[in-house]
Design an enzyme around this catalytic site. Sequence first.
Site, short mmCIF file in Angstrom:
data_model
loop_
_atom_site.label_atom_id
_atom_site.label_comp_id
_atom_site.label_asym_id
_atom_site.label_seq_id
_atom_site.Cartn_x
_atom_site.Cartn_y
_atom_site.Cartn_z
CG HIS A 10 98.76 41.20 70.40
ND1 HIS A 10 97.51 40.67 70.60
CD2 HIS A 10 99.31 41.33 71.63
CE1 HIS A 10 97.30 40.49 71.88
NE2 HIS A 10 98.38 40.88 72.54
NE ARG A 57 98.23 43.53 76.60
CZ ARG A 57 98.50 44.21 75.48
NH1 ARG A 57 98.19 45.49 75.41
NH2 ARG A 57 99.08 43.62 74.46
NE ARG A 89 102.44 43.90 76.08
CZ ARG A 89 102.39 44.29 74.80
NH1 ARG A 89 102.51 45.59 74.50
NH2 ARG A 89 102.23 43.41 73.82
CG HIS A 148 98.72 41.24 81.45
ND1 HIS A 148 99.41 42.21 80.76
CD2 HIS A 148 98.52 40.22 80.57
CE1 HIS A 148 99.63 41.80 79.53
NE2 HIS A 148 99.11 40.60 79.38
CE1 TYR A 202 92.63 38.79 75.60
CE2 TYR A 202 94.04 39.16 73.70
CZ TYR A 202 93.83 39.21 75.06
OH TYR A 202 94.82 39.67 75.89
CE LYS A 237 105.44 41.79 75.74
NZ LYS A 237 105.07 40.37 75.64
#
Length: 314
Positions: free
Chosen positions: A284, A261, A166, A258, A293, A191
């Site tokens: 994730h 990514r 990111r 983004h 995806y 995150k």
Amino acid sequence: MAHSAETLLSAWMTWLENEKRASPHTIRAYHQDVATSLAFFEAHLGEKINETHLAHLTAGDMRALLAHQTREAELRQRLADGAARSRSRHISALRAFYRFLSLRYDIQNAHVTAFKLPKTRKPLPRPLARPVAREAAEEIASFTAANDFVARDLALYTLLYGAGLRIGEALSLSIGDFDAAPCGPLRVTGKGNKQRLVPLIPIVQERLAAWRRQRSSAEPDAPLFIGQKGGRLDPATARRTMRLWRQAKGLPASATPHALRHSFATHMMESGADLRAIQELLGHASLSTTQTYTKTDEAHLLRVWSAHPRAGKP
């Protein structure tokens, strides 16, 4: 004395930051969404609201909030599906606020926590085409405002596509993060302050090393990617450089940092990479997020199939 809605919202923000270690972006988004909803309820009820009001909001109050959000979206002439996602996000934030209220203040309201919205289609990631993504770093770097930072942007955008970071993750890196493992894997903080190890392919290593050499006197805790004034590079500056590139190239507005990514994950998927491995590389928390995806890959295969001369013909 009953707590005001503002006090409770402030307490939630502090809890998210200190205990949940939520990212600044998440905290800002939650605050904006819930503050907007609380402002509506105050106008709707005609008075400042507190914990008593929050505990006694009705299903009718929730429907009024939804109707208000719908009108606001229509006034802004937003696309219907985009408006639906915005409403869903607001209600989701409000429900998260009430989970906190229940946990810390024993304030509960089934009308809010059980309120459901129609399901919306989650937009598919919009990656760049392989040839575009492959040349993106070199081309974007040519739009860098100052020659001294061409190597910086070349390293940054190669990292985004070559490792799937990111933009915030890349810009939070320090000199010491790279020096600790110049050939990878690179330790990245994502995150929720969760760390993961990201391997670096040779071209990423080379371009990061070239930029690092320009920062030979920097201390280990100094930012790896700096702006013209020497501080950590602002994400808005990185986005602006990429915007100049995409406009010159005639690419859609979805061609953002983004998207690099997204391109990393999609192109890995198309090449047969394991879904779990991609999940770990992207950081994730849920496999379902990564599975998005697979839908992009299916859409790609469908486009390839439909290009066949006999596609759709008897």
